[in-house]
Design a protein around this motif. Sequence first.
Motif, PDB file in Angstrom:
ATOM      1  N   ASP A   3       6.722 -95.164-143.111  1.00  0.00           N
ATOM      2  CA  ASP A   3       6.404 -94.178-142.078  1.00  0.00           C
ATOM      3  C   ASP A   3       6.296 -94.896-140.735  1.00  0.00           C
ATOM      4  OD1 ASP A   3       6.393 -92.136-143.852  1.00  0.00           O
ATOM      5  OD2 ASP A   3       4.298 -91.547-143.547  1.00  0.00           O
ATOM      6  N   TYR A   4       6.629 -94.139-139.671  1.00  0.00           N
ATOM      7  CA  TYR A   4       6.606 -94.694-138.321  1.00  0.00           C
ATOM      8  C   TYR A   4       5.712 -93.824-137.443  1.00  0.00           C
ATOM      9  CZ  TYR A   4      10.839 -96.964-140.053  1.00  0.00           C
ATOM     10  OH  TYR A   4      11.746 -97.669-140.809  1.00  0.00           O
ATOM     11  N   TYR A   5       4.929 -94.466-136.598  1.00  0.00           N
ATOM     12  CA  TYR A   5       4.075 -93.776-135.646  1.00  0.00           C
ATOM     13  C   TYR A   5       4.243 -94.446-134.283  1.00  0.00           C
ATOM     14  CZ  TYR A   5       1.778 -91.980-139.859  1.00  0.00           C
ATOM     15  OH  TYR A   5       1.522 -91.407-141.068  1.00  0.00           O
ATOM     16  N   SER A   6       3.980 -93.704-133.218  1.00  0.00           N
ATOM     17  CA  SER A   6       4.029 -94.292-131.881  1.00  0.00           C
ATOM     18  C   SER A   6       2.789 -93.884-131.101  1.00  0.00           C
ATOM     19  CB  SER A   6       5.288 -93.846-131.124  1.00  0.00           C
ATOM     20  OG  SER A   6       5.268 -92.451-130.866  1.00  0.00           O
ATOM     21  N   VAL A   7       2.429 -94.702-130.130  1.00  0.00           N
ATOM     22  CA  VAL A   7       1.271 -94.414-129.289  1.00  0.00           C
ATOM     23  C   VAL A   7       1.546 -94.961-127.890  1.00  0.00           C
ATOM     24  CG1 VAL A   7       0.076 -96.561-129.967  1.00  0.00           C
ATOM     25  CG2 VAL A   7      -1.250 -94.621-129.085  1.00  0.00           C
ATOM     26  N   ASP A   8       1.153 -94.217-126.871  1.00  0.00           N
ATOM     27  CA  ASP A   8       1.341 -94.663-125.492  1.00  0.00           C
ATOM     28  C   ASP A   8       0.322 -95.747-125.153  1.00  0.00           C
ATOM     29  OD1 ASP A   8       3.473 -92.916-124.745  1.00  0.00           O
ATOM     30  OD2 ASP A   8       2.028 -91.277-124.615  1.00  0.00           O
ATOM     31  N   VAL A   9       0.810 -96.853-124.599  1.00  0.00           N
ATOM     32  CA  VAL A   9      -0.072 -97.952-124.199  1.00  0.00           C
ATOM     33  C   VAL A   9       0.217 -98.323-122.742  1.00  0.00           C
ATOM     34  CG1 VAL A   9      -0.325 -98.882-126.528  1.00  0.00           C
ATOM     35  CG2 VAL A   9       1.575 -99.662-125.095  1.00  0.00           C
ATOM     36  N   GLN A  10      -0.773 -98.955-122.119  1.00  0.00           N
ATOM     37  CA  GLN A  10      -0.649 -99.366-120.725  1.00  0.00           C
ATOM     38  C   GLN A  10      -0.778-100.880-120.613  1.00  0.00           C
ATOM     39  OE1 GLN A  10      -3.845 -96.565-119.272  1.00  0.00           O
ATOM     40  NE2 GLN A  10      -2.311 -96.181-117.681  1.00  0.00           N
ATOM     41  N   LYS A  11      -0.018-101.421-119.687  1.00  0.00           N
ATOM     42  CA  LYS A  11      -0.036-102.857-119.442  1.00  0.00           C
ATOM     43  C   LYS A  11      -1.451-103.350-119.138  1.00  0.00           C
ATOM     44  CE  LYS A  11       1.902-106.342-116.304  1.00  0.00           C
ATOM     45  NZ  LYS A  11       2.823-106.574-115.156  1.00  0.00           N
ATOM     46  N   GLY A  12      -1.859-104.415-119.812  1.00  0.00           N
ATOM     47  CA  GLY A  12      -3.134-105.066-119.522  1.00  0.00           C
ATOM     48  C   GLY A  12      -4.344-104.438-120.175  1.00  0.00           C
ATOM     49  N   HIS A  13      -4.162-103.323-120.881  1.00  0.00           N
ATOM     50  CA  HIS A  13      -5.291-102.673-121.535  1.00  0.00           C
ATOM     51  C   HIS A  13      -5.370-103.120-122.995  1.00  0.00           C
ATOM     52  CE1 HIS A  13      -6.400 -99.544-118.472  1.00  0.00           C
ATOM     53  NE2 HIS A  13      -5.230 -99.985-118.002  1.00  0.00           N
ATOM     54  N   ARG A  14      -6.595-103.107-123.528  1.00  0.00           N
ATOM     55  CA  ARG A  14      -6.795-103.483-124.929  1.00  0.00           C
ATOM     56  C   ARG A  14      -6.977-102.245-125.791  1.00  0.00           C
ATOM     57  NH1 ARG A  14     -10.796-108.483-125.924  1.00  0.00           N
ATOM     58  NH2 ARG A  14     -12.356-107.114-124.981  1.00  0.00           N
ATOM     59  N   ILE A  32       4.269 -98.267-134.698  1.00  0.00           N
ATOM     60  CA  ILE A  32       3.500 -98.710-135.868  1.00  0.00           C
ATOM     61  C   ILE A  32       4.322 -98.411-137.114  1.00  0.00           C
ATOM     62  CG2 ILE A  32       1.360 -98.429-137.166  1.00  0.00           C
ATOM     63  CD1 ILE A  32       0.185 -97.265-134.478  1.00  0.00           C
ATOM     64  N   TYR A  33       4.438 -99.397-137.981  1.00  0.00           N
ATOM     65  CA  TYR A  33       5.222 -99.272-139.206  1.00  0.00           C
ATOM     66  C   TYR A  33       4.276 -99.427-140.404  1.00  0.00           C
ATOM     67  CZ  TYR A  33       8.919-100.680-135.919  1.00  0.00           C
ATOM     68  OH  TYR A  33       9.759-100.785-134.843  1.00  0.00           O
ATOM     69  N   ILE A  34       4.389 -98.528-141.380  1.00  0.00           N
ATOM     70  CA  ILE A  34       3.605 -98.617-142.612  1.00  0.00           C
ATOM     71  C   ILE A  34       4.582 -98.562-143.775  1.00  0.00           C
ATOM     72  CG2 ILE A  34       1.773 -97.604-144.010  1.00  0.00           C
ATOM     73  CD1 ILE A  34       0.700 -96.341-141.425  1.00  0.00           C
ATOM     74  N   ASN A  35       4.536 -99.566-144.621  1.00  0.00           N
ATOM     75  CA  ASN A  35       5.555 -99.744-145.646  1.00  0.00           C
ATOM     76  C   ASN A  35       4.978 -99.693-147.056  1.00  0.00           C
ATOM     77  OD1 ASN A  35       7.269-102.311-147.191  1.00  0.00           O
ATOM     78  ND2 ASN A  35       8.347-100.492-146.490  1.00  0.00           N
TER      79      ASN A  35
END
Length: 219
Positions: free
Chosen positions: A13-24, A77-80
């Motif tokens: 399964d594949y998931y995606s999430v929006d991220v910003q430069k320099g943030h944790r 994100i990959y879950i196998n």
Amino acid sequence: LNKVYTGKVKYTDYYSVDVQKGHRYALSFTNGEYSYGYLNYWAKDPNGSYIVSSSKKYQGVNSANSFSSNIDGKALIYINGTDGKDYDINLAVYSSTEDGLKHNTDTLEPNGAYAISYPMVFDQTYTSSLVEGETYDYYRFNVLKGKSYSVEISNLSDSQNTINMTGIYSDEEEKFMVSSASISIGSAKAYTFTALVDSIVHVGIKDTTAKNHNNRSEE
């Protein structure tokens, strides 16, 4: 962000999430208690570089990984799984404590990684539990150069086994101020250190036995 997703995996399964430069951020993953077997998961930043790499996660085990991105965009994100069997998962990506993550004031969760460590207030006592399947709890506080601090951790008498204090880590210095130590059932240990720079420091508590542990932290 900041939402737990529950689902089933058969192959990948594949998931995606929006991220910003320099943030944790923190990626929290649980392989369900009744899954067929172990799972692998990993994540890549918008450039395709690995930001989280993890090997086998067995049934009933939760883990959390801190990560950051060098570019704005979508992290993948990959879950196998294997053999087309049924795997139950819980998955969440949390914004960091410094970006305003709201913790549960009763359980202090989510706090399973440096990026989402629970913010402590001086001269307060915090009581929480490491439940079966949960690997780490982290706490944080700010220190000032030249000042000394003491943290006391109690492994309460109704815990099921020893816990480990994984160390006291300084963000600014990128090193441990206090080394790891074990704390047996019904005992407490105090750790004192002097800050060499202004910094956020993190205190980690680890379960290595897949048992339930009740602990108390004082700062």
